[in-house]
Design a protein around this motif. Sequence first.
Motif, PDB file in Angstrom:
ATOM      1  N   LYS A 234      82.480 -48.703   9.807  1.00  0.00           N
ATOM      2  CA  LYS A 234      83.479 -49.698  10.190  1.00  0.00           C
ATOM      3  C   LYS A 234      83.631 -49.772  11.717  1.00  0.00           C
ATOM      4  O   LYS A 234      83.375 -48.798  12.417  1.00  0.00           O
ATOM      5  CB  LYS A 234      84.844 -49.348   9.574  1.00  0.00           C
ATOM      6  N   ARG A 235      84.066 -50.930  12.194  1.00  0.00           N
ATOM      7  CA  ARG A 235      84.404 -51.048  13.611  1.00  0.00           C
ATOM      8  C   ARG A 235      85.852 -50.627  13.784  1.00  0.00           C
ATOM      9  O   ARG A 235      86.750 -51.220  13.175  1.00  0.00           O
ATOM     10  CB  ARG A 235      84.306 -52.497  14.064  1.00  0.00           C
ATOM     11  N   ALA A 236      86.046 -49.614  14.603  1.00  0.00           N
ATOM     12  CA  ALA A 236      87.414 -49.134  14.821  1.00  0.00           C
ATOM     13  C   ALA A 236      87.779 -49.298  16.289  1.00  0.00           C
ATOM     14  O   ALA A 236      86.937 -49.115  17.168  1.00  0.00           O
ATOM     15  CB  ALA A 236      87.523 -47.671  14.414  1.00  0.00           C
ATOM     16  N   VAL A 237      89.031 -49.658  16.526  1.00  0.00           N
ATOM     17  CA  VAL A 237      89.541 -49.709  17.896  1.00  0.00           C
ATOM     18  C   VAL A 237      90.702 -48.741  17.993  1.00  0.00           C
ATOM     19  O   VAL A 237      91.589 -48.734  17.130  1.00  0.00           O
ATOM     20  CB  VAL A 237      89.979 -51.147  18.262  1.00  0.00           C
ATOM     21  N   VAL A 238      90.663 -47.895  19.034  1.00  0.00           N
ATOM     22  CA  VAL A 238      91.790 -47.007  19.307  1.00  0.00           C
ATOM     23  C   VAL A 238      92.434 -47.495  20.599  1.00  0.00           C
ATOM     24  O   VAL A 238      91.746 -47.656  21.611  1.00  0.00           O
ATOM     25  CB  VAL A 238      91.321 -45.545  19.465  1.00  0.00           C
TER      26      VAL A 238
END
Length: 366
Positions: A234-238
């Motif tokens: 998955k593409r995750a943004v923090v």
Amino acid sequence: MMLRVAVALAWQKKRVGGMRMPSTAARAVHALKDENCPILISPSLVSLDLPDIWASNPTPHDFPSAHKCSNEQNAAIIDGKSTAEEIMSRIAFEVKRMKESIGKAPGLAVIMVGQRRDSQTYVRNKIKACGEAGIMSMMTELPDNCKEDEVLNALSRFNEDPSVHGILVQLPLPQHLDEAKILDVLSLEKDVDGFHPLNMGNLALRGREPLFIPCTPKGCIELLIRSGVEIMGKRAVVIGRSNIVGLPTSLLLQRHHATVSIIHAFTKNPEQITCEADIVITAAGVPNLVRGNWLKPGAIVIDVGTNPIEDPSCEHGYRLRGDVFYEEAVRVASLITPVPGGVGPMTIAMLLSNTLDSAKRAYDFT
Ligand SMILES: NC(=O)C1=CN([C@@H]2O[C@H](COP(=O)(O)OP(=O)(O)OC[C@H]3O[C@@H](n4cnc5c(N)ncnc54)[C@H](OP(=O)(O)O)[C@@H]3O)[C@@H](O)[C@H]2O)C=CC1
Ligand SMILES: Nc1nc(=O)c2c([nH]1)NC[C@@H]1CN(c3ccc(C(=O)N[C@@H](CCC(=O)O)C(=O)O)cc3)C=[N+]21
């Protein structure tokens, strides 16, 4: 292929260990409070021993549409409070088992410097949770203007005390104290916050295992896994890159094979980056930063932000608000954590879980 086998084996290990397995049926979403506002309760996946936390959930995230909210609210709400309670009752059970079989209980020591009201509240909550789980707790309170040596001495005493299995130095420390120097002294084996540079380094390095995973990031991942979210690929943004939340969260997401982007105060056009994310975890400390139009429809949103907003109508004169503009995000996301009642209680549950793990390791108790 090899990787999938490893994950499957790890998963099998959970079953052998007596953990409940998630199944599509068991992963049902229960409407708790009222039918228009479902709260997610998923089966227990909690792993109290470290290696299991790395196991990704092999079941994809698909929630029965019947359980989606009606009208304009689309997201299902992840109930961190009841998930944390479930985990805490497992911890209490384990503590009791430990006491009955070896006559020892886990012990957590807290060092608090100064009188920040928020720190006092968090520490009080942690100590209360210890009491409920049967974990011994002790605390050293030092004044705002104390010398660094006083903190180091308190730390050394706890390092040497065999009844202490976890030590927590409440952050932030007053400006005149050297946080790095203090964390360096904390015994690696008792670093239940996971902030020691060796624990953090091992979290970052491939093929190495930290003794402890920082509590808030661990709580976020636990919520994702328990909600049936597949992190792998998955593409995750923090949002945020602090030592205590943002950085370890991005490392942990990578460990779970997400493709991770990190947003910080100097990032240009953050909304363009978050728009592409399947999973957004935000820990900026800026209320309402993440608007509905920052999110891809169906995104999964974990809001770590805990921001006090003045409100004379509330009991303490303030209320808590996350980093996410909740009322907008809930219409775009597929899953979302509330503030309060989302990540916060999970942080405390993970702290107790790490303390129990530490005591088990110290006494070689399985
Ligand atoms: N629920 C829980 O259990 C916990 C909640 N919290 C909460 O999480 C929040 C963050 O805490 P913490 O990590 O300690 O905070 P810090 O202030 O240490 O870090 C904040 C991070 O957010 C970034 N940031 C700040 N403003 C913006 C912005 N406008 N856009 C993008 N990025 C931004 C900063 O970037 P830069 O690095 O460039 O300065 C920094 O990396 C707080 O609200 C805190 O109360 C914290 C711990 C546990
Ligand atoms: N060494 C160290 N370790 C930490 O883990 C640590 C720290 N320092 N310094 C401060 C931050 C903050 N933090 C929170 C823990 C619980 C809630 C929590 O339980 N929040 C409740 C609400 C609590 C309330 O009502 O105020 C909720 O979101 O539902 C929030 C924030 C841990 N931190």
